[in-house]
Design a protein around this motif. Structure first.
Motif, PDB file in Angstrom:
ATOM      1  N   VAL A  17       9.121  14.868  59.574  1.00  0.00           N
ATOM      2  CA  VAL A  17       9.499  15.221  60.943  1.00  0.00           C
ATOM      3  C   VAL A  17       8.684  16.420  61.419  1.00  0.00           C
ATOM      4  N   VAL A  18       8.560  17.423  60.578  1.00  0.00           N
ATOM      5  CA  VAL A  18       7.877  18.661  60.957  1.00  0.00           C
ATOM      6  C   VAL A  18       6.424  18.407  61.366  1.00  0.00           C
ATOM      7  N   LEU A  19       5.677  17.700  60.536  1.00  0.00           N
ATOM      8  CA  LEU A  19       4.233  17.567  60.758  1.00  0.00           C
ATOM      9  C   LEU A  19       3.870  16.657  61.936  1.00  0.00           C
ATOM     10  N   PRO A  20       4.499  15.468  62.098  1.00  0.00           N
ATOM     11  CA  PRO A  20       4.192  14.684  63.297  1.00  0.00           C
ATOM     12  C   PRO A  20       4.563  15.429  64.584  1.00  0.00           C
ATOM     13  N   LEU A  21       5.671  16.167  64.546  1.00  0.00           N
ATOM     14  CA  LEU A  21       6.066  16.952  65.711  1.00  0.00           C
ATOM     15  C   LEU A  21       5.035  18.029  66.004  1.00  0.00           C
ATOM     16  N   ALA A  22       4.500  18.632  64.950  1.00  0.00           N
ATOM     17  CA  ALA A  22       3.443  19.628  65.123  1.00  0.00           C
ATOM     18  C   ALA A  22       2.197  18.968  65.711  1.00  0.00           C
ATOM     19  N   GLY A  23       1.881  17.753  65.251  1.00  0.00           N
ATOM     20  CA  GLY A  23       0.737  17.019  65.791  1.00  0.00           C
ATOM     21  C   GLY A  23       0.910  16.704  67.265  1.00  0.00           C
ATOM     22  N   PHE A  24       2.114  16.350  67.654  1.00  0.00           N
ATOM     23  CA  PHE A  24       2.421  16.090  69.058  1.00  0.00           C
ATOM     24  C   PHE A  24       2.231  17.356  69.889  1.00  0.00           C
ATOM     25  N   THR A  25       2.657  18.485  69.333  1.00  0.00           N
ATOM     26  CA  THR A  25       2.494  19.771  70.026  1.00  0.00           C
ATOM     27  C   THR A  25       1.017  20.097  70.195  1.00  0.00           C
ATOM     28  N   VAL A  26       0.201  19.753  69.197  1.00  0.00           N
ATOM     29  CA  VAL A  26      -1.250  19.940  69.298  1.00  0.00           C
ATOM     30  C   VAL A  26      -1.801  19.076  70.432  1.00  0.00           C
ATOM     31  N   ALA A  27      -1.341  17.831  70.525  1.00  0.00           N
ATOM     32  CA  ALA A  27      -1.808  16.912  71.569  1.00  0.00           C
ATOM     33  C   ALA A  27      -1.488  17.440  72.962  1.00  0.00           C
ATOM     34  N   GLN A  28      -0.404  18.197  73.074  1.00  0.00           N
ATOM     35  CA  GLN A  28      -0.029  18.784  74.360  1.00  0.00           C
ATOM     36  C   GLN A  28      -0.874  19.996  74.708  1.00  0.00           C
ATOM     37  N   GLY A  29      -1.645  20.483  73.722  1.00  0.00           N
ATOM     38  CA  GLY A  29      -2.506  21.629  73.967  1.00  0.00           C
ATOM     39  C   GLY A  29      -1.859  22.961  73.675  1.00  0.00           C
ATOM     40  N   SER A  30      -0.645  22.916  73.131  1.00  0.00           N
ATOM     41  CA  SER A  30       0.070  24.163  72.852  1.00  0.00           C
ATOM     42  C   SER A  30      -0.412  24.837  71.573  1.00  0.00           C
ATOM     43  N   LEU A  31      -0.901  24.022  70.638  1.00  0.00           N
ATOM     44  CA  LEU A  31      -1.361  24.553  69.360  1.00  0.00           C
ATOM     45  C   LEU A  31      -2.731  23.981  69.019  1.00  0.00           C
ATOM     46  N   ASN A  32      -3.409  24.656  68.090  1.00  0.00           N
ATOM     47  CA  ASN A  32      -4.725  24.207  67.622  1.00  0.00           C
ATOM     48  C   ASN A  32      -4.567  23.388  66.346  1.00  0.00           C
ATOM     49  N   PHE A  33      -5.251  22.230  66.288  1.00  0.00           N
ATOM     50  CA  PHE A  33      -5.096  21.324  65.143  1.00  0.00           C
ATOM     51  C   PHE A  33      -5.434  22.029  63.828  1.00  0.00           C
ATOM     52  N   LEU A  34      -6.568  22.724  63.781  1.00  0.00           N
ATOM     53  CA  LEU A  34      -7.020  23.347  62.542  1.00  0.00           C
ATOM     54  C   LEU A  34      -6.043  24.408  62.066  1.00  0.00           C
ATOM     55  N   SER A  35      -5.549  25.232  62.993  1.00  0.00           N
ATOM     56  CA  SER A  35      -4.620  26.292  62.596  1.00  0.00           C
ATOM     57  C   SER A  35      -3.301  25.710  62.095  1.00  0.00           C
ATOM     58  N   VAL A  36      -2.835  24.643  62.753  1.00  0.00           N
ATOM     59  CA  VAL A  36      -1.611  23.981  62.309  1.00  0.00           C
ATOM     60  C   VAL A  36      -1.798  23.416  60.906  1.00  0.00           C
ATOM     61  N   PHE A  37      -2.943  22.770  60.689  1.00  0.00           N
ATOM     62  CA  PHE A  37      -3.229  22.188  59.374  1.00  0.00           C
ATOM     63  C   PHE A  37      -3.276  23.279  58.295  1.00  0.00           C
ATOM     64  N   ILE A  38      -4.005  24.351  58.570  1.00  0.00           N
ATOM     65  CA  ILE A  38      -4.145  25.426  57.577  1.00  0.00           C
ATOM     66  C   ILE A  38      -2.795  26.042  57.241  1.00  0.00           C
ATOM     67  N   TRP A  39      -2.012  26.348  58.266  1.00  0.00           N
ATOM     68  CA  TRP A  39      -0.710  26.969  58.015  1.00  0.00           C
ATOM     69  C   TRP A  39       0.230  26.017  57.296  1.00  0.00           C
ATOM     70  N   SER A  40       0.134  24.724  57.590  1.00  0.00           N
ATOM     71  CA  SER A  40       0.996  23.761  56.901  1.00  0.00           C
ATOM     72  C   SER A  40       0.655  23.700  55.422  1.00  0.00           C
ATOM     73  N   VAL A  41      -0.629  23.761  55.092  1.00  0.00           N
ATOM     74  CA  VAL A  41      -1.044  23.745  53.682  1.00  0.00           C
ATOM     75  C   VAL A  41      -0.618  25.031  52.993  1.00  0.00           C
ATOM     76  N   VAL A  42      -0.751  26.160  53.698  1.00  0.00           N
ATOM     77  CA  VAL A  42      -0.302  27.438  53.139  1.00  0.00           C
ATOM     78  C   VAL A  42       1.190  27.369  52.802  1.00  0.00           C
ATOM     79  N   GLY A  43       1.977  26.814  53.717  1.00  0.00           N
ATOM     80  CA  GLY A  43       3.412  26.673  53.466  1.00  0.00           C
ATOM     81  C   GLY A  43       3.701  25.773  52.279  1.00  0.00           C
ATOM     82  N   SER A  44       2.943  24.669  52.170  1.00  0.00           N
ATOM     83  CA  SER A  44       3.125  23.738  51.049  1.00  0.00           C
ATOM     84  C   SER A  44       2.828  24.415  49.721  1.00  0.00           C
TER      85      SER A  44
END
Length: 208
Positions: A37-64
């Protein structure tokens, strides 16, 4: 589930991409917060232009990876001696079963960490035997990063390309998860049958 979605949205609104990392960190430790749920929702937020894809990806890996290290620490704290004692106390299981499992993990631990990060229900738990085995921390981190990176990238990208229909990515992931859970259930059933047959055989030998 809606309350979890609302919480994730609020976290991303307040913290941005680091909020995704925090959510994934907690997901590793508290399964009710699913990455599906978290990651697809984050991807949707990226598509809206609210977040950057690379930064979301990096932070998600850091959290993992951080979450994986916490569970690694739990495994290291538990230790083989405690696990053997628990196994001896449990019905059907022996300390020798722990030794056999750890021998397997010592031999195949690296690929187990990588592929384990791609398997729902195993993704978080695979870090515990790594801690029990005291796998090299750098090696553990590298394999965890690689496996988590693939899993996270797929789910973020699905949410990104699906846009308003990002929840379909969760449905796809759930279908995949259900297949994996069915396979795991069969494996567990197989082990249970083995343990029961072994116990019956040993009881028969003791009475002979």
């Amino acid at each position: 589930m809606q309350s979890i979605i609302d919480w994730i949205v609020n976290l991303m609104e307040v913290l941005g991409a680091p909020g995704v990392g925090i959510a994934i960190l907690l997901e590793n430790l508290f399964p009710p917060i699913p990455s599906e749920v978290v990651l697809p929702l984050a991807g949707f937020t990226v598509a809206q232009g609210s977040l950057n894809f690379l930064s979301v990806f990096i932070w998600s890996v850091v959290g993992s990876v951080l979450g994986a290290y916490v569970l690694y620490g739990i495994g290291a704290w538990l230790g083989l001696a405690r696990l053997r004692a628990i196994a001896d106390w449990m019905w059907l299981v022996k300390a020798s079963d722990v030794d056999a499992a750890m021998s397997f993990f010592t031999k195949y631990g690296k690929p187990s960490i990588f592929f384990g990060r791609l398997i729902p229900g195993v993704r978080s738990l695979i870090s515990i035997p790594a801690g029990l085995d005291r796998m090299n921390l750098v090696t553990f981190g590298l394999w965890t990063t690689l496996g988590s990176g693939i899993w996270n990238a797929i789910l973020i990208y699905l949410g990104f390309i699906l846009g308003d229909n990002w929840e379909k990515a969760t449905e796809y992931a759930d279908t995949y998860s259900n297949v994996i859970y069915a396979i795991l259930a069969l494996i567990i059933l197989g082990f249970l049958i083995f343990f029961i047959r072994r116990a019956i055989k040993e009881r028969g030998q003791a009475q002979a």
